[in-house]
Design an enzyme around this catalytic site. Structure first.
Site, PDB file in Angstrom:
ATOM      1  N   THR A  80       0.170   4.326  -3.059  1.00 28.06           N
ATOM      2  CA  THR A  80       0.247   3.278  -2.047  1.00 28.06           C
ATOM      3  C   THR A  80       1.692   3.106  -1.595  1.00 28.06           C
ATOM      4  O   THR A  80       1.934   2.581  -0.510  1.00 28.06           O
ATOM      5  CB  THR A  80      -0.299   1.932  -2.562  1.00 28.06           C
ATOM      6  OG1 THR A  80       0.269   1.689  -3.846  1.00 28.06           O
ATOM      7  CG2 THR A  80      -1.797   1.925  -2.659  1.00 28.06           C
TER       8      THR A  80
ATOM      9  N   ARG B 261       6.523   5.127 -10.582  1.00 20.30           N
ATOM     10  CA  ARG B 261       6.628   5.421 -12.001  1.00 20.30           C
ATOM     11  C   ARG B 261       7.139   6.843 -12.196  1.00 20.30           C
ATOM     12  O   ARG B 261       6.865   7.733 -11.382  1.00 20.30           O
ATOM     13  CB  ARG B 261       5.265   5.258 -12.691  1.00 20.30           C
ATOM     14  CG  ARG B 261       4.867   3.827 -12.883  1.00 20.30           C
ATOM     15  CD  ARG B 261       5.848   3.053 -13.742  1.00 20.30           C
ATOM     16  NE  ARG B 261       5.719   3.440 -15.126  1.00 20.30           N
ATOM     17  CZ  ARG B 261       5.095   2.713 -16.047  1.00 20.30           C
ATOM     18  NH1 ARG B 261       4.584   1.534 -15.733  1.00 20.30           N
ATOM     19  NH2 ARG B 261       5.007   3.133 -17.302  1.00 20.30           N
TER      20      ARG B 261
ATOM     21  N   LYS C 186       3.569   2.152   2.114  1.00 19.99           N
ATOM     22  CA  LYS C 186       4.597   1.115   2.312  1.00 19.99           C
ATOM     23  C   LYS C 186       5.821   1.699   3.015  1.00 19.99           C
ATOM     24  O   LYS C 186       6.408   1.060   3.898  1.00 19.99           O
ATOM     25  CB  LYS C 186       4.981   0.497   0.965  1.00 19.99           C
ATOM     26  CG  LYS C 186       3.849  -0.298   0.342  1.00 19.99           C
ATOM     27  CD  LYS C 186       4.071  -0.608  -1.126  1.00 19.99           C
ATOM     28  CE  LYS C 186       2.752  -1.005  -1.775  1.00 19.99           C
ATOM     29  NZ  LYS C 186       2.784  -0.960  -3.238  1.00 19.99           N
TER      30      LYS C 186
END
Ligand code: IMP
Length: 824
Positions: free
Chosen positions: A668, A561, A672
């Site tokens: 998170t 975001r 990844k």
């Protein structure tokens, strides 16, 4: 031709199925569900028929799983989340059923490409970002670990908005993901519950003469269950994500209809159904709108009726409730569940307050997701009292009893009473939902070690002092099934060929890769996979952004975001600095880079949207400057979401995790990237710190101020971003070029708010104070990238040491330490 479908390594499901059976099932669904002629079907029809076929397998296993729960009588876990960012289900279901490659083979024989068919599926974008994706990863782990769990949320008709970039600006369009229907859900019109709003509270005496309370003259709407089935990996467990959709309490108001007022009758129906119409597109921004409160209560009220229905099937009374049931609140969005459960117990079930409270606290756990006080949810007392009058009374009673305890513990500390009160006594009185959640839960967890430490010592210090032991850490995780096995088949295949497939259910097995980091041959294979992934991303970038990028350049990526604290702007400042160096011939030895951005800004967040425009404006200038060529390219990939992310992580070399220390709860995306072999450049923030601990300082690029240094800088009135600008000619050149219209066709006004924000010493995210160290660190990154064997070595070690960041580990910790649920 062998008529048996070949079996995958994990396949248990399709054992008895032949290709003929399989084709006839698909054709059956094509005909009877879709009404299509199989011979004239397109890929969308095939996608749906395939989804229905798989759903058949899932539902059989779901029923068996549910029956098993009843038979074993194990404790159940309810995960309440206003967001589940699921993405696509077809590929994931095939992977978890162990049948992906085999299905691809069968389809190929039919003349179809599974990859192409998968593109027909719309993402279920029922979440904003990390919090919603975490919930989706958790469901995968809960199913894989065989925990009797349910996800509960809202079936939004419109998920997170669809982002297009028009002239460099973000434009938002409705995400009409249900326009072709979703084949994954089961509507359950029989699971229909009334949800009440408004009205008033009345006291009365019952036939025993006891004073009772009831909530009357309410408006009612109905919540209908829609079930989405979530398979575990290779274990026949299928759990349920139950999403509620709003329905009018009566199809239309017959009274109005009979009086001839047809339109107002229909209007009521439409208004009722707006409750589940749209996901609020906020992300760490406080929203305070009535519809949002109604959404929260809507899903909580329906969920608790469902939980209690299931509980009452097997249990009399509530004595054992907290031993049978754990409810986890994903942030404060479902925190209205606390007064709702109290209302049910006290008003409807006649449980005495003290006992009800004990059950309530024993049942709830609360996960906090933010460190920023301004992002903590509060509701105006007036609004809450109007929409949910009985709940406001209950909140006041909870607060009164809580503050009595505080006063007894700390006599004379009126300051503490004011600070810890669930009611904020501001000019507009507000209910502090985080405080309500802390008081009403037996466990409050942060989502990374640093985050939890800061909750205990800063944001909720008083509460930690008051409730020692209540606060705990559950560092976030990601499911390796989606974020490696599915999204990066090349790397997953190489890993499995090298160390076996155990890592899919036990990520710690990746440690076995470590020795291979030293083997040149293995490194070459590793690099080849990355290059192939980069070629695919380059094709996507060309298609989506019209920018041609060279897959042999370093792919330097920041996707998340768009928010000031995440500091995409800091990244842009580095890009502009590089640009000036290259264009002026000052840099001849750094490796060529392709800098990729992606992410959505909340539609009302002016500054974040301006940052998107700046990225695109800078990209336009750099990408068209012939002095630069392949040395530097910039691309903003539109409409970042789960499916786009699955294409980006496997192709990334460098992961940008550059938030101001002390602002990002966990992150998170950082996990990844690393799991897919990117190296991280990051601050000591959120889970970056734990990634550093796991991969080792020599395998990560850390820069910038620590949380303590950030705090000190904020408190020091002398700290001055302006001196960095004044004293560092390179920084000055970078900022001046933004301000003087170099990237805005001479328009000096467009980006003025950005330049002013940076030079203002009150810049809360302290970009300029971290900039010089960031530039230094980026030089180190460049130097290492030129040493490819060493870079790849570190890339392998990053993957090998990611075991901790599996959501399986996170869920095991929740199960053992919060829910009291045994897990293997
Ligand atoms: P629920 O738990 O009532 O929501 O039902 C979900 C599924 O669990 C049902 O479709 C049944 O397959 C199964 N189920 C429901 N109630 C029972 C029960 O009492 N014993 C065994 N299985 C049940």
């Amino acid at each position: 031709m062998n008529d048996k479908i070949p079996q995958g390594p994990y396949c248990a499901v399709f054992k008895s199925l032949t290709k003929k059976d399989f084709l006839s099932t698909i054709n059956h669904h094509m005909l009877s569900f879709l009404g299509r002629d199989p011979q004239r079907a397109g890929s969308r029809d095939l996608y749906k028929a395939l989804a229905y076929t798989i759903r058949d397998f899932l539902v059989e296993r779901w029923i068996a799983t549910q029956k098993g729960y009843y038979a074993k009588g194990k404790k159940r876990v309810y995960y309440l989340s206003l967001e589940f960012l699921i993405g696509r289900s077809l590929g994931n279901s095939l992977i978890n059923l162990g049948f992906y490659d085999e299905m691809a083979g069968v389809l190929q024989e039919m003349g179809y490409d599974l990859e192409e068919i998968r593109e027909e599926e719309d993402d279920a974008a029922l979440g904003n970002g990390g919090l919603g994706r975490l919930a989706a990863c958790f469901l995968d782990s809960l199913a894989t670990l065989g925990i009797p769990a349910y996800g509960y949320g809202i079936r939004y008709e419109y998920g997170l908005f669809y982002q297009r970039i028009v002239d460099g600006f973000q434009m938002e369009y409705p995400d009409n993901w249900l326009r072709y229907g979703t084949p994954w859900e089961f509507e359950r019109p029989q699971n229909l519950y009334p949800v009440k709003y408004y009205g008033r509270v009345q006291r009365y005496r019952n036939n025993k003469g006891e004073l009772r309370t009831e909530w009357i003259e309410t408006k009612e709407i109905m919540a209908m269950a829609c079930d989405v089935l979530v398979p575990g990996f290779n274990n026949d467990n299928v759990i349920n994500m139950r999403l509620w959709t709003a329905k009018a309490s009566r199809e239309i108001d017959l009274g109005s209809f009979n009086r001839g007022n047809y339109i107002s009758a229909v209007q009521e129906k439409v208004q009722s159904e707006t409750i589940s119409k749209v996901l609020y597109p906020s992300d760490d921004i406080r929203e305070g709108q009535e519809l949002r409160l109604k959404q929260q209560y809507f899903f909580v009220a329906a969920t608790f009726q469902d939980i209690l229905r299931r509980h009452k099937k097997k249990h009399e009374g509530f004595d054992s409730f907290a031993d049978e049931i754990a409810v986890q609140l994903n942030d404060t969005h479902p925190a209205i569940a606390i007064p709702e459960f109290m209302r049910i117990l006290v008003d409807e079930e006649s449980v005495p307050w003290d006992k009800a409270w004990q059950i309530c606290v024993g049942t709830f756990g609360y996960t906090n997701h933010t460190l920023m006080p301004e992002a903590l949810e509060t509701w105006p007392v007036e609004l809450l009292g109007r929409v949910l009058p009985r709940h406001l009374e209950i909140i006041y009673e909870i607060n009164r009893r809580f503050l009595e305890l505080v006063a007894a513990r700390y006599p004379g500390r009126d300051d503490l009473l004011r600070e810890m009160s669930i009611i904020e006594e501001s000019p507009v009185k507000r209910v502090r939902m985080a405080y309500l959640a802390i008081v009403g839960s037996h466990s409050v967890n942060g989502v990374a070690e640093l985050h939890t430490h800061l909750l205990k010592t800063r944001l909720f210090k008083n509460f930690h002092d008051f409730y020692p032991g209540r606060f705990n850490c559950k560092t976030n995780g990601i499911t390796q099934r989606r974020w490696l096995l599915k999204c990066n088949p090349g790397l997953a295949g190489l890993i499995t060929d090298t160390i076996g497939g155990e890592w899919v259910t036990n990520l710690d097995y990746l440690r076995n890769l470590e020795p291979y980091a030293e083997q040149a041959k293995f490194r070459q294979k590793w690099a080849k996979v990355k290059t192939e992934n980069k070629k695919r991303l380059a094709a996507l970038i060309k298609q989506e952004c019209g920018v041609v990028v060279n897959p042999n350049t370093m792919f330097d990526v920041q996707v998340k975001r768009i928010h000031e604290y995440k500091r995409q702007l800091l990244n842009v400042l580095h890009v502009i600095t590089l640009y000036h160096r290259i264009a002026n011939g000052e840099d001849t030895d750094s490796p060529p880079r392709t800098v990729v951005f992606g992410g959505k800004a909340a539609p009302s967040y002016f500054k974040a949207k301006l940052i998107i425009k700046l990225i695109n404006s800078v990209a336009e200038v750099i990408n068209n400057d012939s002095r630069v060529g392949d040395r530097l390219k910039v691309a903003f990939i539109p409409n970042y979401g789960v499916s786009v992310a699955e294409k980006i992580f496997p192709a990334s070399d460098l992961s940008e995790q550059i938030s101001t220390a002390g602002t990002e709860a966990s992150g998170t995306g950082n996990m990844k990237f690393s799991l897919n072999g990117a190296l991280t450049i990051g601050t000591l923030d959120g889970a970056n710190i734990e990634i550093l601990e796991e991969v080792g300082a020599e395998n990560i690029f850390i820069f910038g101020m620590t949380t303590e240094e950030v705090e000190a800088a904020r408190q020091n009135p002398d700290h001055n971003a302006f001196t960095v600008y004044r004293d560092n000619p390179e920084v000055k050149r970078t900022l001046d070029s933004i301000g003087n219209g170099s990237f805005s066709r001479g328009d000096t006004a467009l980006f003025a708010p950005i330049v002013e924000g940076l030079l203002n010493s009150n810049d809360p995210y302290l970009l300029l104070l971290d900039l010089e160290d960031y530039l230094r660190c980026q030089k180190e990154v460049g130097a290492l990238y030129l040493d490819q064997p060493n870079w790849i070595r570190k890339s392998i070690l990053n993957v090998a040491r990611m075991g901790k960041f599996s959501s399986d580990r996170t869920i095991r910790e929740y199960a053992r330490e919060i829910w009291g649920v045994p897990v293997d």
